[in-house]
Design a protein around this motif. Structure first.
Motif, PDB file in Angstrom:
ATOM      1  N   PHE A 152     -23.987  11.655  -4.276  1.00 46.69           N
ATOM      2  CA  PHE A 152     -23.820  12.032  -5.679  1.00 46.69           C
ATOM      3  C   PHE A 152     -24.809  13.110  -6.138  1.00 46.69           C
ATOM      4  O   PHE A 152     -24.747  13.563  -7.273  1.00 46.69           O
ATOM      5  CB  PHE A 152     -23.871  10.820  -6.611  1.00 46.69           C
ATOM      6  CG  PHE A 152     -25.200  10.117  -6.702  1.00 46.69           C
ATOM      7  CD1 PHE A 152     -26.182  10.566  -7.572  1.00 46.69           C
ATOM      8  CD2 PHE A 152     -25.447   8.974  -5.961  1.00 46.69           C
ATOM      9  CE1 PHE A 152     -27.396   9.905  -7.691  1.00 46.69           C
ATOM     10  CE2 PHE A 152     -26.655   8.295  -6.074  1.00 46.69           C
ATOM     11  CZ  PHE A 152     -27.637   8.763  -6.939  1.00 46.69           C
ATOM     12  N   SER A 153     -25.714  13.517  -5.277  1.00 45.70           N
ATOM     13  CA  SER A 153     -26.600  14.623  -5.666  1.00 45.70           C
ATOM     14  C   SER A 153     -25.875  15.947  -5.466  1.00 45.70           C
ATOM     15  O   SER A 153     -25.159  16.147  -4.489  1.00 45.70           O
ATOM     16  CB  SER A 153     -27.896  14.596  -4.856  1.00 45.70           C
ATOM     17  OG  SER A 153     -27.639  14.665  -3.464  1.00 45.70           O
ATOM     18  N   THR A 154     -26.061  16.848  -6.417  1.00 46.81           N
ATOM     19  CA  THR A 154     -25.458  18.175  -6.343  1.00 46.81           C
ATOM     20  C   THR A 154     -26.300  19.088  -5.458  1.00 46.81           C
ATOM     21  O   THR A 154     -27.428  18.747  -5.075  1.00 46.81           O
ATOM     22  CB  THR A 154     -25.356  18.790  -7.737  1.00 46.81           C
ATOM     23  OG1 THR A 154     -26.693  18.949  -8.263  1.00 46.81           O
ATOM     24  CG2 THR A 154     -24.554  17.896  -8.686  1.00 46.81           C
ATOM     25  N   ARG A 155     -25.785  20.276  -5.158  1.00 45.68           N
ATOM     26  CA  ARG A 155     -26.554  21.225  -4.368  1.00 45.68           C
ATOM     27  C   ARG A 155     -27.838  21.606  -5.097  1.00 45.68           C
ATOM     28  O   ARG A 155     -28.892  21.773  -4.475  1.00 45.68           O
ATOM     29  CB  ARG A 155     -25.722  22.477  -4.090  1.00 45.68           C
ATOM     30  CG  ARG A 155     -26.432  23.498  -3.195  1.00 45.68           C
ATOM     31  CD  ARG A 155     -25.549  24.694  -2.890  1.00 45.68           C
ATOM     32  NE  ARG A 155     -26.203  25.614  -1.970  1.00 45.68           N
ATOM     33  CZ  ARG A 155     -27.087  26.538  -2.332  1.00 45.68           C
ATOM     34  NH1 ARG A 155     -27.418  26.677  -3.611  1.00 45.68           N
ATOM     35  NH2 ARG A 155     -27.641  27.332  -1.435  1.00 45.68           N
ATOM     36  N   GLU A 156     -27.767  21.728  -6.427  1.00 43.31           N
ATOM     37  CA  GLU A 156     -28.963  22.054  -7.211  1.00 43.31           C
ATOM     38  C   GLU A 156     -30.028  20.979  -7.048  1.00 43.31           C
ATOM     39  O   GLU A 156     -31.219  21.277  -6.852  1.00 43.31           O
ATOM     40  CB  GLU A 156     -28.599  22.211  -8.687  1.00 43.31           C
ATOM     41  CG  GLU A 156     -29.804  22.533  -9.570  1.00 43.31           C
ATOM     42  CD  GLU A 156     -29.462  22.549 -11.050  1.00 43.31           C
ATOM     43  OE1 GLU A 156     -30.322  22.952 -11.850  1.00 43.31           O
ATOM     44  OE2 GLU A 156     -28.337  22.147 -11.404  1.00 43.31           O
TER      45      GLU A 156
END
Length: 255
Positions: free
Chosen positions: A210-214
């Protein structure tokens, strides 16, 4: 930290309608009016783990396991040498369960201050160190650095938990407190072997990210040692659930 508290807040829980916290080296209870009542010393250290049974509050603090009994306001350390260094604690099926980073250790049913070394267990699918131990949905989970294994309570004369085939996850957590219960499962910060750290939700045999690339780029600016001290928590307010990831200099929130 409360204005009249004995030190920096190191974690807490609500047990039997009372807020208990560890502040500095002291276990305290906090009244609705904010009055801090000292319950005794649990030693120095970092973030603590706190779980409870029907009659005991267990605190893993500074490598030692402590029990607080509200009936008689008794606080004691577990001194049985067979318990080892306590990194984390869970409770399931009448057992307090701890880990020293290698073994899964259960206390005796009739005496939670005693440990039988013949009842040690372990996570056997991967030689990675065990970072944390937790229970949810009547199942026990051993969180390794690169894997997560699930166990069910089967009783017996020796280690009472049996590994659940097919429930193993090939990613693990980066630090003892880098996970929390959320959305009916666990959210955690970690990775598989030879992977960069990210944020995941655990599911049987898998773990969607659930972590984004950012966010992943932010995580890459910290060292493994820095991330190992991360604390995660889940807060629910008016049915709105948020996972909070406390990094060394900022807090990330998953809504």
């Amino acid at each position: 930290q409360l204005a009249n508290g004995p030190g920096v807040d190191r974690g807490g829980t609500n047990w039997d309608g009372v807020c208990y916290r560890v502040m500095g080296s002291r276990l305290v209870s906090v009244t609705e009016a904010g009055e801090v009542v000292d319950r005794g010393s649990v030693g120095a250290g970092g973030q603590v783990s706190m779980v409870y049974s029907f009659d005991r509050l267990a605190i893993a603090s500074g490598g030692t396991l402590y029990y607080y009994e509200s009936n008689g306001a008794k606080l004691q350390a577990v001194t049985d040498v067979d318990i080892g260094t306590v990194l984390d604690v869970a409770w399931l099926g009448g057992y307090f369960i701890v880990t020293d980073g290698t073994s899964i250790v259960v206390t005796e049913l009739n005496d939670p201050t005693a440990v039988n070394p013949l009842k040690y267990g372990s996570a056997e699918s991967d030689p990675d160190p065990i970072k944390a131990i937790a229970s949810i949905n009547d199942e026990l989970y051993a969180f390794g650095r690169y894997s997560i294994e699930a166990f069910r309570n089967v009783g017996g004369d020796f280690f009472p938990f049996q590994r659940i085939d097919g429930a193993r996850v090939s990613k693990g957590i980066i630090g003892t407190h880098a996970y929390c219960a959320a959305a009916g499962t666990f959210a955690f910060l970690g990775s598989g072997r030879n992977e960069a750290p990210g944020c995941y939700l655990m599911a049987p045999g898998s773990c969607p990210k659930f972590s984004t690339r950012e966010v992943d780029q932010i995580l890459k600016t910290y060292t493994e040692k820095e991330l190992s001290a991360v604390v995660m928590e889940c807060r629910v307010d008016d049915g709105h659930e948020r996972v909070m990831i406390h990094l060394p200099d900022r807090c990330l929130v998953y809504d």
